[in-house]
Design an enzyme around this catalytic site. Structure first.
Site, short mmCIF file in Angstrom:
data_model
loop_
_atom_site.label_atom_id
_atom_site.label_comp_id
_atom_site.label_asym_id
_atom_site.label_seq_id
_atom_site.Cartn_x
_atom_site.Cartn_y
_atom_site.Cartn_z
N ASP A 103 0.97 -1.25 0.12
CA ASP A 103 0.06 0.02 -0.09
C ASP A 103 1.18 1.26 -0.42
O ASP A 103 1.76 1.21 0.34
CB ASP A 103 -1.23 0.00 0.99
CG ASP A 103 -1.77 0.76 0.94
OD1 ASP A 103 -2.34 2.03 0.74
OD2 ASP A 103 -3.23 0.65 1.64
N ASP A 211 -2.79 4.53 -2.28
CA ASP A 211 -3.93 6.24 -1.73
C ASP A 211 -4.22 6.43 -2.58
O ASP A 211 -3.76 7.76 -3.47
CB ASP A 211 -3.49 5.88 -0.87
CG ASP A 211 -3.62 6.13 0.12
OD1 ASP A 211 -5.17 5.29 0.79
OD2 ASP A 211 -3.89 7.48 0.93
N GLU A 270 -6.91 3.68 -6.12
CA GLU A 270 -8.40 3.82 -5.19
C GLU A 270 -7.73 5.29 -5.69
O GLU A 270 -7.60 6.44 -5.72
CB GLU A 270 -7.94 3.74 -3.68
CG GLU A 270 -8.44 4.52 -3.01
CD GLU A 270 -8.86 4.77 -1.28
OE1 GLU A 270 -9.65 4.90 -1.05
OE2 GLU A 270 -7.43 5.72 -1.31
N HIS A 343 -11.26 -1.72 4.85
CA HIS A 343 -10.67 -0.99 6.53
C HIS A 343 -11.34 0.62 6.16
O HIS A 343 -11.48 0.87 7.79
CB HIS A 343 -9.37 -0.50 6.32
CG HIS A 343 -8.35 -0.01 5.75
ND1 HIS A 343 -8.63 -0.09 4.01
CD2 HIS A 343 -8.33 1.61 5.65
CE1 HIS A 343 -8.13 1.35 3.80
NE2 HIS A 343 -7.64 1.74 4.83
N ASP A 344 -11.92 0.91 5.44
CA ASP A 344 -12.96 2.33 5.25
C ASP A 344 -13.88 1.93 5.79
O ASP A 344 -15.49 2.98 5.60
CB ASP A 344 -12.19 3.21 4.02
CG ASP A 344 -11.30 3.56 4.13
OD1 ASP A 344 -9.87 3.44 5.45
OD2 ASP A 344 -10.69 4.30 3.09
O1 TEU Z 1 -9.09 6.24 1.44
C1 TEU Z 1 -9.95 7.37 0.86
C2 TEU Z 1 -10.30 8.05 1.44
O2 TEU Z 1 -10.98 8.41 0.59
C3 TEU Z 1 -11.67 7.50 2.16
O3 TEU Z 1 -11.40 8.02 3.43
C4 TEU Z 1 -12.84 7.41 2.37
O4 TEU Z 1 -12.91 8.85 1.79
C5 TEU Z 1 -13.70 7.24 3.67
O5 TEU Z 1 -12.53 6.40 4.96
C6 TEU Z 1 -15.13 6.98 3.41
O6 TEU Z 1 -15.29 7.22 4.30
C7 TEU Z 1 -7.83 6.82 1.93
C8 TEU Z 1 -7.27 5.28 2.82
O7 TEU Z 1 -8.41 4.10 2.76
C9 TEU Z 1 -7.62 5.68 4.51
O8 TEU Z 1 -7.52 4.47 5.25
C10 TEU Z 1 -7.32 6.47 4.58
O9 TEU Z 1 -7.31 7.32 5.73
C11 TEU Z 1 -7.41 8.14 3.22
O10 TEU Z 1 -7.08 7.33 1.80
C12 TEU Z 1 -6.46 9.00 3.73
O11 TEU Z 1 -4.20 8.39 3.04
#
Ligand code: TEU
Length: 619
Positions: A103, A211, A270, A343-344
């Site tokens: 990642d 990311d 992403e 994980h989000d």
């Molecule tokens: O996620 C991108 C992101 O925008 C997410 O935070 C998403 O919008 C949100 O969780 C949905 O509610 C990536 C990573 O996967 C995330 O864990 C990070 O916090 C974010 O980027 C910043 O690096």
């Protein structure tokens, strides 16, 4: 895309498993998962049959955002272990025929990164232009409300700019205040990042999950968004999502980094706010950008615009129609990723299935069946293969994630009661995905710590991995069969996709076809019986059940009826399917629990070239 099973890249028939290391296995008992904890569970991954592991960040980090705030791109945080542990993990995965997808967080660093520390020091520092520094808005003093250089809101709420007294200027951070955005317009930034990526390839990683990679090109000059929300801030996302130079930057990354690998890598970007049409441009192999993207479209359907925690009902036609549009748009060029959780996101079974005890297991299997029979590369998020549900958080102070804690503050300014806020977070908080994976029924779930950083699910014994391993009809074994099916059958990996009964409110049905191989997939997305007659689904004579999700002890429906949350994958013989009238159910066995996939040699009798495990692409 006329992908030939003989030459299609390995990831077209592979399934990827995401490990969020904080919550996977705790090797040293300090409450936080680590690399030794991952190493301890490789048997689980190998038995599942996944071909690659995507490892969420383990870099040195202040951990304000679970490690997505990187302070050193080329190390491992002591919390997770050492670089030697990571090398050992890569080697152990390779020894078992699996790959490691790293990642990489290229849009921003932590404010603790030495680059940012140098950058903030003075306007003359050589690193000054590595980040986005701007003076206060004319007429304002730094730190005064409204002095931000633009009116943008960040993705975690609040202004996307923070005043730094040392620098006497504002810096841009699209996420947490501790995550300053890197300035990709400045060539030394790209050079440094690309060199770092080559360093990881030389260490043996097999690909990258990038990311929020489509945020790296900002539309210049940085300027105010026209609208303002209830928080007084504007929506600047259109100025940063898939900006003017994004394709140029990705092609440069491909040229400078990916070409140096000796094998066929997997790259997944992403991408926020990306349309299927844009995804074609990002993933068309001839353009040499990324192999696939993570879209957010299907995981933002159950919310009010602009507020993920304001939950809305999700009609099935909208969900399946969205996936179908992506299938169609990327049918000839490009490639889809497939996921229901990460994980989000909340736990898939709680969000899209039915996590009440009577339905949790079967609906988890039904959702997996549907997703894994789409065309694309499936990503399984840790615990999803156990049918893990959301966590019943009891109070607002139980949440740890920065997005959730920020939301509590914001929602209170909207006048929401604490109970209402709790209900919203219990539907959508990122912490649901981050509670420890239960390996056993023991009090610590076999996670390895008495007091883990987030609590174990109170019912963890009912879906612990070891019991599921011993039960051939578990969610776990169902995932294993789905993964095996994709690897064995080119029609699953590469076949065309045709939706059936797209407007049906409870039935998720589609057909896959490759040459003269065809599959029919039907799933009842409700707890009530669903007769197929009149739905538009035709199950032809001779249809063979490849995989169902009922247990042997479950009362089977009759041939023309799906029980609550029942799903079936049927192989239909070429030429037979169109000839029969609606509602015919032919020779389809009534009992659907048989794990026929366990012996693919027996079930896959006709035509259709099969993939074998040795067909790896080496370059
Ligand atoms: O996620 C991108 C992101 O925008 C997410 O935070 C998403 O919008 C949100 O969780 C949905 O509610 C990536 C990573 O996967 C995330 O864990 C990070 O916090 C974010 O980027 C910043 O690096």
């Amino acid at each position: 895309m006329a992908l030939d099973p003989a030459t299609a890249p390995w990831w077209t028939r592979a399934t990827v498993y995401q490990v969020y290391p904080r919550s996977f296995g705790d090797g040293d008992g300090d409450g936080v998962g680590d690399l030794r904890g991952v190493l301890a569970h490789l048997d689980h991954l190998e038995a599942l049959g996944v071909e690659a592991v995507w490892l969420s960040p383990v870099y040195p980090s202040p951990m304000r955002d679970g490690g997505y705030d990187v302070a050193d791109y080329q190390g491992v945080d002591p919390l997770f272990g050492t670089l030697a542990d990571l090398d050992a993990l890569i080697a152990a995965l390779h020894a078992r025929g699996m790959k490691l997808i790293l990642d990489v967080v290229l849009n921003h660093t932590s404010d603790a990164h030495p680059w940012f520390q140098a950058s903030r020091r003075s306007p003359d520092d050589p690193k000054r232009d590595w980040y986005w520094w701007r003076p206060p808005r004319p007429g304002f003093r730094g730190g005064e409300p409204g002095a931000e250089p633009t009116n943008w809101r960040g993705y975690f709420g609040g202004p996307a700019w923070t005043y730094d007294a040392t620098a006497d200027a504002y810096y841009l951070h699209l996420f947490d205040t501790s995550q300053p955005d890197l300035n990709w317009e400045h060539p030394p930034v790209r050079r440094a990042l690309f060199e770092m990526l080559r360093w990881w390839l030389a260490r043996g990683v097999d690909g990258f999950r990038m990311d929020v990679i489509n945020l790296v090109s900002k539309d210049l000059p940085l300027r105010d968004a026209p609208d303002r929300g209830p928080d007084g801030l504007g929506n600047g996302f259109p100025f940063v999502e898939s900006g003017p130079r994004i394709h140029e930057f990705l092609q440069e990354l491909h040229r400078e980094v990916l070409g140096s690998a000796g094998t066929v890598l997997l790259t997944v970007g992403e991408m926020l706010g990306v349309t299927p049409e844009q995804a074609v441009a990002f993933t068309d192999p001839e353009r040499r950008e990324v192999d696939m993207v993570f879209t957010f479209e299907h995981v933002t359907l159950d919310q009010a615009p602009g507020d993920k925690f304001d939950v809305r009902p999700l009609p099935l036609p909208l969900l399946k129609g969205t996936l179908a549009r992506w299938q169609e748009a990327l049918a000839d060029r490009g490639w889809n990723s497939l996921y229901l959780g990460n994980h989000d996101q909340p736990r898939a079974v709680s969000r899209f299935g039915d996590d009440r005890p009577a339905w949790r297991e079967r609906s988890a299997k039904a959702l997996a069946t549907v997703l894994h029979l789409h065309r694309g590369t499936p990503f399984v998020y840790q615990g999803e293969e156990l049918g893990m549900p959301n966590h019943p958080f009891a109070s607002l102070d139980a949440f740890q994630d920065v997005e959730s804690t920020n939301y509590v503050r914001f929602a209170r300014t909207l006048g929401l009661s604490d109970d209402a806020i709790l209900a919203r977070l219990n539907a959508k908080s990122r912490d649901h995905a981050r509670t420890p994976v239960p390996w056993t029924a023991a009090p610590d779930g076999g996670f390895g710590s008495a007091t883990p950083w987030l609590p174990l699910h109170p019912d963890h014994a009912t879906f612990a991995a070891d019991a599921q391993r011993a039960d051939p009809h578990s969610v776990l074994h169902h995932y294993r069969r789905l993964i095996a099916l994709r690897r064995a059958l080119p029609v699953v990996a590469l076949g065309g996709f045709r939706p059936i009964a797209p407007d049906h409110e409870r039935l998720w049905a589609f057909e896959r076809r490759l040459g003269d191989e065809a599959l029919l997939v039907v799933a009842n997305c409700s707890d009530a019986d669903l007769p197929l007659a009149g739905t538009g689904v035709t199950v032809p004579y001779g249809a063979e059940l490849l995989l169902g999700n009922l247990r042997p002890e479950d009362a089977p429906g009759d041939r023309g009826t799906l029980r609550g949350w029942e799903a079936r994958v049927l192989r239909i013989e070429a030429g037979r399917d169109r000839a029969q009238g609606e509602g015919t159910t032919g020779d389809e066995p009534a009992r659907t629990a048989m794990p026929l996939v366990d012996d693919l040699r027996r079930t896959v009798r006709t035509g259709g070239r099969r993939f074998t495990r040795d067909e790896r692409n080496e370059r």
